[in-house]
Write an enzyme that holds these catalytic residues in place. Structure first.
Site, PDB file in Angstrom:
ATOM      1  N   PHE A  61       0.848  -1.183   0.000  1.00  0.00           N
ATOM      2  CA  PHE A  61       0.000   0.000   0.000  1.00  0.00           C
ATOM      3  C   PHE A  61       0.884   1.233   0.000  1.00  0.00           C
ATOM      4  O   PHE A  61       2.048   1.175   0.397  1.00  0.00           O
ATOM      5  CB  PHE A  61      -0.891   0.008   1.247  1.00  0.00           C
ATOM      6  N   GLN A  68      -7.776  14.835   3.980  1.00  0.00           N
ATOM      7  CA  GLN A  68      -7.218  13.971   2.934  1.00  0.00           C
ATOM      8  C   GLN A  68      -8.167  13.806   1.759  1.00  0.00           C
ATOM      9  O   GLN A  68      -9.325  13.429   1.928  1.00  0.00           O
ATOM     10  CB  GLN A  68      -6.899  12.591   3.511  1.00  0.00           C
ATOM     11  N   HIS A 107      -8.577  11.530  -1.261  1.00  0.00           N
ATOM     12  CA  HIS A 107      -8.096  10.258  -1.805  1.00  0.00           C
ATOM     13  C   HIS A 107      -7.952  10.432  -3.310  1.00  0.00           C
ATOM     14  O   HIS A 107      -8.842  10.972  -3.957  1.00  0.00           O
ATOM     15  CB  HIS A 107      -9.118   9.163  -1.478  1.00  0.00           C
ATOM     16  N   LEU A 161     -15.379   5.597  -3.534  1.00  0.00           N
ATOM     17  CA  LEU A 161     -13.974   5.225  -3.472  1.00  0.00           C
ATOM     18  C   LEU A 161     -13.581   4.085  -4.405  1.00  0.00           C
ATOM     19  O   LEU A 161     -14.306   3.120  -4.571  1.00  0.00           O
ATOM     20  CB  LEU A 161     -13.655   4.819  -2.030  1.00  0.00           C
ATOM     21  N   GLU A 168      -7.083   1.875  -3.076  1.00  0.00           N
ATOM     22  CA  GLU A 168      -5.661   1.923  -3.374  1.00  0.00           C
ATOM     23  C   GLU A 168      -5.134   0.516  -3.690  1.00  0.00           C
ATOM     24  O   GLU A 168      -4.107   0.354  -4.336  1.00  0.00           O
ATOM     25  CB  GLU A 168      -4.955   2.481  -2.127  1.00  0.00           C
ATOM     26  N   ARG A 184      -0.949   9.560  -0.602  1.00  0.00           N
ATOM     27  CA  ARG A 184      -2.202   9.995  -1.234  1.00  0.00           C
ATOM     28  C   ARG A 184      -2.215  11.475  -1.585  1.00  0.00           C
ATOM     29  O   ARG A 184      -2.738  11.869  -2.626  1.00  0.00           O
ATOM     30  CB  ARG A 184      -3.370   9.683  -0.298  1.00  0.00           C
ATOM     31  N   HIS A 221     -11.887  12.291   1.601  1.00  0.00           N
ATOM     32  CA  HIS A 221     -11.901  10.944   2.140  1.00  0.00           C
ATOM     33  C   HIS A 221     -11.745  10.879   3.644  1.00  0.00           C
ATOM     34  O   HIS A 221     -12.410  10.081   4.311  1.00  0.00           O
ATOM     35  CB  HIS A 221     -10.775  10.157   1.474  1.00  0.00           C
ATOM     36  N   ARG A 280      -2.366  10.882   6.189  1.00  0.00           N
ATOM     37  CA  ARG A 280      -2.486   9.507   6.666  1.00  0.00           C
ATOM     38  C   ARG A 280      -2.090   8.518   5.575  1.00  0.00           C
ATOM     39  O   ARG A 280      -2.453   8.706   4.412  1.00  0.00           O
ATOM     40  CB  ARG A 280      -3.936   9.226   7.079  1.00  0.00           C
TER      41      ARG A 280
END
Lengths: 249, 603
Positions: free
Chosen positions: B121, B234, B236, B250, B253, B309, B380, B415
């Protein structure tokens, strides 16, 4: 932009009726989009339950043109828009308001089912070793988003109102997930036969047809559980065997 | 006289997502009486939407991984604004929290030798995310829910809190209503845990559901607790963009973790064009090397699609702005191309990314095993939140705790994917445990009945007004304001304009009226949620104005560089005695020597 008519059930526990709303529709829209649009522009107090709007949380269950579906995953281009589209609450549960029903019975049922009980850990670090193929069989059942559409369509619950005797397809799937869990050593077969009422299911597969997650509820969960119950309680040879070995029934 | 139902518990937990349920399990296990307030039905919280996995350095796939690497990755991802003690606790405790879920029945995907499988990730040096296909969040919430069902804590489903109550300085409970009948409820408790999630509904394009209106942030602020890092929202990088009705949903990822690549309209892998200094040593030099990384080659470095991100989202925005976007204003995310590399790619994609396959097929008529997806940034996650003690998760208000997205500290300026689910477990567990201990040492606080009466009157005002404002329309205007003026790229004049708009919307909210009665009235609920949304929107904007630099998720066009001075503090806000927002710069305490050394070693 085209318009279409949506015939939505409005009312509370005491009374209700369909009301027609005309709404503009655009490419790619789903039924929940229309309901939100009507809520914003024409009926501010319209009650509807929803959360993720992506088919993951199982909140927006309803009956669209008579078919139990998730509103967020039902695209308008799958419906005939030249006549009114009916949107109603689920029928198997007590009605609260507009499109919202009281699904609390399902939460009570879940409490009845004995919880997950793992075998002692295999590895010195206190964990288990499990093969991927053993995981996959149960993962199908664990995909369930608890939308309760299967409960809604099950005639044992919907027509015969046997909520006291039968836990319904959702919770038979839950029991299957526990019974077939590679680590679980619990035993729920006696409960299945008695208070969970598995014998009441006569495998019409209505539940499988409406499952938005495509879980083969009848074939992969209910029928194997029925077989286990039959093997345990009705097979004469194993019954005799148990008499001599005094295993639990 | 105010009319309400009264409930008394030792610990009251507001929120029933991952953090709230984990806290409830912990507090119940400690033997105290626990109530959980759930804004929706139990098991529907936004945690179910989490797709990728739970970050935990278990080293099942790559034995070079350990808590030190996870700690360093988290600090780097947060641009060194994270609370280092929280990052340390999180990295150390996440593996135990994951194994615990397994012991409660969660079934993760497996390695060949039967252990929990971990995937790659963004921003994580080694494969670290324990996962279940692309529905890890559902597995987590269902496991916690099923575990909790047998512990006997009370769950108040479809209840919403409008105000926290205090006895002097300390917490005394909360006041709210139930959706079904619109009755008011007083929840008296010795300790309260906020676990309400984020603020995504302040924006038009968001992956968040209707519930994410910043309730916990706003409740804590109005109760006198400090919030911090509120400028860090954030976006995304990959949300769906077409058709319009699915905009914002969404796209995990995990698609990139499995080898998916980003291309612009010219077919170019544009992520190779701009690699931040902090990550140069960790990023692949060629497309070939990037592919090998996703297939588990330990000598290969990760492809630039798996950068953090904030960076990926800005690169996508740049491609679109400069005319290299996809037809509907995003870029292409392609996983279908892996059929050039592996046999049975179609089956592989369906197995690894079943929800994504389903989602695009059903909502956009796109078969992701055959053609690329169109994606663009979506609001997000909120890095900022209630300022808490790292170990106990208690806020400035004695007895008031916060965990998960509504708490600040772990993620700093940005994050990492996968660090949210682990955050919920690690700090949910801690908050639940410390709240239980607090409740054992304290008695119930007194509640001021006059305060309840005024809260009730306030909540009922929208029914009494014959105003001209529609609550949904006001919310919509606020969302457009935040999206346009306080979004992914910010500048001073736009944010000042946003503040003007927010002021107007605040007075519009005071004119909002609703039809119908108190039973399950979505218009009424929206009118009440607006109060929280306006509070957090104003705080986000003001905090963003103060941070005159670009760092992590906060990017200023007028201050495009990182400024060392701004790396020395967090921006905090408290409600002043006169009701005005008071901002302060809270110096980051010097990092412990051994942790500092880890950071140096991992550079």
């Amino acid at each position: 932009m085209a318009t279409a008519t949506f015939r939505i059930w409005r009312g509370d526990k005491a009374q209700g009726q369909f009301r027609d709303y005309n709404a503009e529709v655009a490419a790619g829209m789903v039924v929940l989009d229309v309901v939100h649009q009507i809520q914003m522009e024409q009926a501010g107090d319209l009650a509807v339950r929803w959360n993720c709007k992506a088919g993951r949380c199982g909140s927006c269950s309803a009956e669209i043109n008579g078919m139990p579906k998730l509103m967020c995953m039902t695209r308008l281009n799958t419906l005939a828009l030249d006549k009114p589209v009916t949107i109603e609450p689920m029928k198997a549960f007590p009605h609260l308001k507009d499109l919202v029903t009281d699904v609390s019975w399902n939460y009570k049922v879940k409490q009845l089912i004995p919880k997950f009980k793992p075998r002692p850990a295999d590895a010195p670090d206190g964990t288990w070793r499990i093969a991927q193929e053993d995981v996959e069989r149960v993962q199908e059942f664990r995909k369930c988003i608890e939308c309760y559409l299967c409960q809604d369509v099950c005639h044992v619950l919907r027509e015969h109102k046997m909520q006291e005797q039968f836990i319904g397809p959702r919770f038979l799937v839950h029991v299957a997930a526990l019974e077939m869990h590679p680590l679980d050593v619990g035993d729920r077969l006696k409960d299945l036969r008695t208070q969970f009422g598995i014998g009441l299911c006569n495998i019409t597969k209505c539940c499988t047809k409406v499952c938005p997650e495509g879980i083969a509820i009848t074939d992969n969960a209910i029928i194997p559980l029925k077989e286990r119950v039959v093997d345990r309680f009705f097979d004469p040879l194993s019954k005799l065997f148990r008499v001599f070995t005094a295993t639990k029934t | 006289m105010a009319e309400y139902l009264i409930h008394e518990h030792d610990v009251l937990i507001i929120g029933a997502g991952g953090a709230g349920l984990r806290a409830a399990v912990e507090a119940s296990a400690a033997g105290v009486e626990v109530a959980v307030i759930s804004k929706s039905l139990l098991g529907k919280a936004h945690t179910v939407m989490a797709e990728g996995g739970i970050a935990a350095a278990m080293a099942n796939v790559d034995d070079r991984d350990n808590w030190r690497v996870h700690f360093a990755d988290t600090m780097r991802g947060g641009q060194y604004l994270s609370n280092w003690r929280m990052a340390e606790l999180h990295a150390k405790e996440a593996p135990a929290r994951v194994r615990e879920l397994e012991a409660w029945g969660a079934l993760f995907d497996r390695t060949n030798d039967g252990r929990i499988l971990q995937r790659n990730f963004g921003g994580h040096r080694y494969p670290r995310l324990a996962h279940v296909g692309d529905r890890t969040g559902l597995e987590m919430i269902r496991t916690l829910q099923d575990q909790g069902v047998h512990l006997g804590f009370d769950v108040f489903m479809e209840h919403t809190i409008v105000k926290l109550l205090k006895d002097g300085e300390r917490i005394a409970g909360a006041f709210g209503y139930d959706r079904e009948r619109g009755r008011f409820h007083l929840f008296r408790a010795k300790a309260v845990v906020l676990a309400t999630g984020g603020i995504g509904r302040a924006y038009t394009i968001t992956s968040n559901s209707w519930e994410y209106t910043g309730d916990g942030h706003s409740l804590a602020y109005h109760a006198g607790a400090a919030l911090m890092d509120m400028e860090f929202v954030q976006f995304h990088p990959t949300g769906m963009i077409w058709p319009p009705s699915v905009r914002g949903i969404l796209v995990t990822e995990g698609v990139r973790g499995e080898g998916g690549v980003l291309r612009n309209r010219n077919g170019e892998r544009f992520m190779f064009k701009d690699i931040p200094l902090l990550y140069v040593n960790q990023t692949a030099n060629s497309e070939e090397e990037g592919w090998r990384y996703t297939q588990g080659d330990k000598d290969a470095k990760r492809p630039p699609e798996l950068l953090t991100r904030d960076h990926v989202a800005r690169c996508i925005r740049r491609e679109v702005r400069e005319g290299r976007g996809s037809p509907h204003g995003g870029v292409f995310l392609d996983i279908a191309w892996i059929k050039e590399r592996i046999p049975n790619a179609v089956e592989h994609i369906k197995k690894k990314l079943p929800s994504m396959y389903h989602q695009f097929k059903q909502l956009a008529d796109i078969d992701i095993t055959q053609e690329p997806m169109e994606v663009g940034p979506t609001t997000h996650y909120m890095m900022g939140g209630v300022r808490v003690d790292a170990d106990s998760q208690m806020s400035d208000v004695p007895g008031l705790f916060a965990a998960g997205e509504c708490a600040a500290g772990l993620h700093g300026a940005n994050r990492l994917g996968g660090n949210s689910l682990s955050d919920l477990l690690v700090f949910g567990q801690r908050a639940g445990g410390y709240a239980a201990t607090f409740s054992q040492k304290n008695s119930l606080g007194d509640v001021d009945t006059a305060e309840l009466r005024s809260a009730e009157n306030w909540a009922l005002q929208p029914f009494e007004r014959k105003g001209s404002e529609n609550p949904y329309a006001v919310q919509h205007r606020l969302q457009e304001t935040m999206q346009e003026l306080v979004g992914i790229v910010r500048q001073e004049d736009e944010m000042l304009r946003a503040l003007d708009c927010i002021r107007d919307l605040r007075s519009a909210r005071e004119r909002v009226s609703v039809d119908g009665n108190r039973e399950y009235n979505a218009g009424w609920h929206t009118a009440l949620d607006l109060y929280h949304l306006l509070t957090v929107s104003e705080i986000v904007t003001k905090a963003a104005l103060q941070r005159k630099e670009s760092r992590g998720a906060h990017f200023r066009d007028d201050f495009p560089e990182k400024d060392k001075q701004f790396g020395l503090f967090n921006i905090a806000v408290r409600k002043g005695a006169n009701g005005a927002m008071q901002f302060s710069h809270e110096a980051i305490p010097p990092m412990r020597q051994d942790l500092q050394q880890i950071i140096e070693e991992m550079k």
